[in-house]
Design an enzyme around this catalytic site. Structure first.
Site, short mmCIF file in Angstrom:
data_model
loop_
_atom_site.label_atom_id
_atom_site.label_comp_id
_atom_site.label_asym_id
_atom_site.label_seq_id
_atom_site.Cartn_x
_atom_site.Cartn_y
_atom_site.Cartn_z
N GLU A 22 0.75 -1.16 0.19
CA GLU A 22 0.09 0.04 0.39
C GLU A 22 0.81 1.38 -0.07
O GLU A 22 0.19 2.17 0.62
CB GLU A 22 -1.23 -0.43 1.75
CG GLU A 22 -1.84 -1.11 1.22
CD GLU A 22 -2.83 -1.38 2.63
OE1 GLU A 22 -3.37 -0.47 2.69
OE2 GLU A 22 -2.19 -1.17 3.68
N SER A 143 -6.71 -2.07 2.75
CA SER A 143 -6.74 -1.60 2.02
C SER A 143 -8.00 -2.33 1.10
O SER A 143 -7.39 -2.82 -0.39
CB SER A 143 -5.73 -0.90 1.36
OG SER A 143 -5.61 0.24 1.09
N TYR A 207 -9.78 2.28 -5.09
CA TYR A 207 -8.75 2.97 -5.91
C TYR A 207 -8.67 3.57 -7.80
O TYR A 207 -7.90 4.26 -8.66
CB TYR A 207 -7.44 2.20 -5.27
CG TYR A 207 -7.13 2.87 -4.40
CD1 TYR A 207 -7.03 3.45 -3.34
CD2 TYR A 207 -7.28 1.42 -3.78
CE1 TYR A 207 -7.24 3.56 -2.13
CE2 TYR A 207 -7.22 1.22 -2.21
CZ TYR A 207 -6.99 2.51 -1.52
OH TYR A 207 -6.50 2.63 0.07
N ARG A 246 -11.58 3.39 11.36
CA ARG A 246 -13.01 3.28 10.73
C ARG A 246 -12.96 1.65 11.19
O ARG A 246 -12.64 1.01 10.85
CB ARG A 246 -12.45 3.91 8.54
CG ARG A 246 -13.79 3.77 8.54
CD ARG A 246 -13.67 3.62 7.18
NE ARG A 246 -12.94 2.48 6.48
CZ ARG A 246 -11.83 2.49 5.90
NH1 ARG A 246 -11.06 3.51 5.29
NH2 ARG A 246 -11.25 1.28 4.85
N ASP A 248 -15.42 -0.61 8.86
CA ASP A 248 -16.31 -1.24 8.24
C ASP A 248 -17.29 -2.55 7.71
O ASP A 248 -17.07 -3.13 9.12
CB ASP A 248 -15.79 -0.81 6.78
CG ASP A 248 -14.80 -0.41 6.29
OD1 ASP A 248 -14.89 0.50 7.17
OD2 ASP A 248 -13.32 -0.99 6.61
N GLU A 261 -14.53 -5.72 9.38
CA GLU A 261 -13.07 -4.79 10.25
C GLU A 261 -12.69 -4.05 10.69
O GLU A 261 -13.38 -2.59 10.00
CB GLU A 261 -11.77 -5.12 8.90
CG GLU A 261 -11.60 -3.76 8.15
CD GLU A 261 -10.49 -4.27 6.83
OE1 GLU A 261 -9.31 -4.35 7.32
OE2 GLU A 261 -10.79 -3.98 5.50
N ASN A 263 -10.45 -0.23 10.91
CA ASN A 263 -9.16 0.14 10.10
C ASN A 263 -8.90 1.19 11.27
O ASN A 263 -8.97 2.09 11.42
CB ASN A 263 -9.04 0.63 8.83
CG ASN A 263 -8.20 1.00 7.67
OD1 ASN A 263 -7.16 1.51 8.83
ND2 ASN A 263 -7.93 0.93 6.58
N GLY A 267 -7.23 5.77 5.18
CA GLY A 267 -6.99 6.45 3.85
C GLY A 267 -7.45 8.23 4.25
O GLY A 267 -8.41 7.93 5.06
#
Length: 306
Positions: A22, A143, A207, A246, A248, A261, A263, A267
């Site tokens: 990443e 990611s 992305y 974060r 998810d 998960e 995070n 990002g």
């Protein structure tokens, strides 16, 4: 942020790059944070970690670190431990929480123990998962690197992955609305709904421009959103995270969130999910970066409540 003494931060090093898969995403996030901090008047410098990380950080002569690394070494507790030894306060989760959240299987166990739902595990053998359809992903990557949705045996055969050393896991797919709930200083921000056109929010969907639609706040009933935000806050407490992690999750038709998960270092480009959530709460990108910077600390940044 009105009345803030920016000089109190000293010299801030924005840690970016790294050596994981990443790296390029981290550089994008890092440069966005660097520009925001400099625009706010913070003495911030880029610290691109690519070779000897300790030397890179020492030579930058920083007083505080804004961690925007992703993946192995940067998000799994390694750089966090090094910063603690060096006595440099840093943003994001501490050593234990970082290591826990990077290991998806162990993180699931902690979340389940706290009464939070996660997708059902599916046994994974050398000749494939026990059943289909199934989600297959690495145990320790970020990611959505390496995430695959398989519908039949030939999909597995086409992967050609080595499942030795417990590096891969499989889960039963959860059908519903995928959302991301960022938690800033312990309080959940508005949820972002994620709608990948491919049907799977993998690395490409994340992305590739135009590959995914985003809605903030998510298009769910108000009471469901409040419940999801509460569960996200509980997940952050259970895993011992700090800063702006974060969570998810996928919300089923019955309104029940299943956590995919946590995070620890989301990002930070201006189009990433955390900044979208913050913007919906009236927090611009520059202010968001300053709020995260204020949270930088050392020594036991969070202990998982297992």
């Amino acid at each position: 942020m009105n009345g803030m003494d920016l000089n109190a931060f000293g010299r801030v090093g924005v840690l970016m790059g790294g050596t994981s898969s990443e790296r390029e995403i981290s550089l994008r996030s890092g440069n966005a944070v660097l520009n925001a901090l400099q625009s706010a008047g913070v003495d911030a410098v880029a610290v691109d970690l690519s070779s000897d990380w300790a030397d890179n950080i020492r030579n930058a002569a920083i007083d505080r670190a804004f961690n925007v690394l992703h993946g192995t070494l940067g998000e799994d507790g390694c750089v966090q431990g090094m910063l603690e030894v060096m006595g440099v306060p840093y943003t994001g989760a501490g050593v234990l929480a970082s290591a826990l959240c990077m290991h998806k299987q162990l993180c699931k166990q902690v979340l389940n123990h706290a009464g939070l739902k996660t997708p059902v595990d599916i046994p994974l053998h050398a000749d494939g998962p026990l059943r289909y359809p199934v989600i297959v992903k690495p145990v320790a990557e970020g990611s959505s690197v390496g995430l695959h949705r398989l519908t039949e045996k030939r999909d597995w055969d086409a992967l050609s992955i080595d499942i030795e050393a417990d590096q891969w896991m499989a889960e039963m797919p959860v059908e519903g609305v995928e959302i991301a709930v960022a938690v800033l200083d312990g309080k959940a921000l508005p949820a972002v709904e994620v709608v990948p056109k491919s049907g799977v929010y993998d690395y490409t969907s994340k992305y590739t421009a135009g590959a995914t639609e985003y809605f903030c706040p998510a298009r769910l009933p108000a009471e469901t959103l409040r419940y999801c935000m509460l569960r996200a806050e509980e997940a952050v407490v259970a895993t011992g995270c700090s800063g702006a992690p974060r969570v998810d999750m996928i919300v089923t038709s019955g309104g029940e969130p299943y956590i995919l998960e946590v995070n620890t270092l989301p990002g930070m480009t201006e189009t990433s999910l955390l900044p979208k959530s913050a913007a919906a709460a009236g927090i611009d990108f520059e202010t968001l970066c300053l709020k995260i910077l204020v949270s930088a600390a050392t020594e036991n940044q969070g202990v998982a409540h297992a």
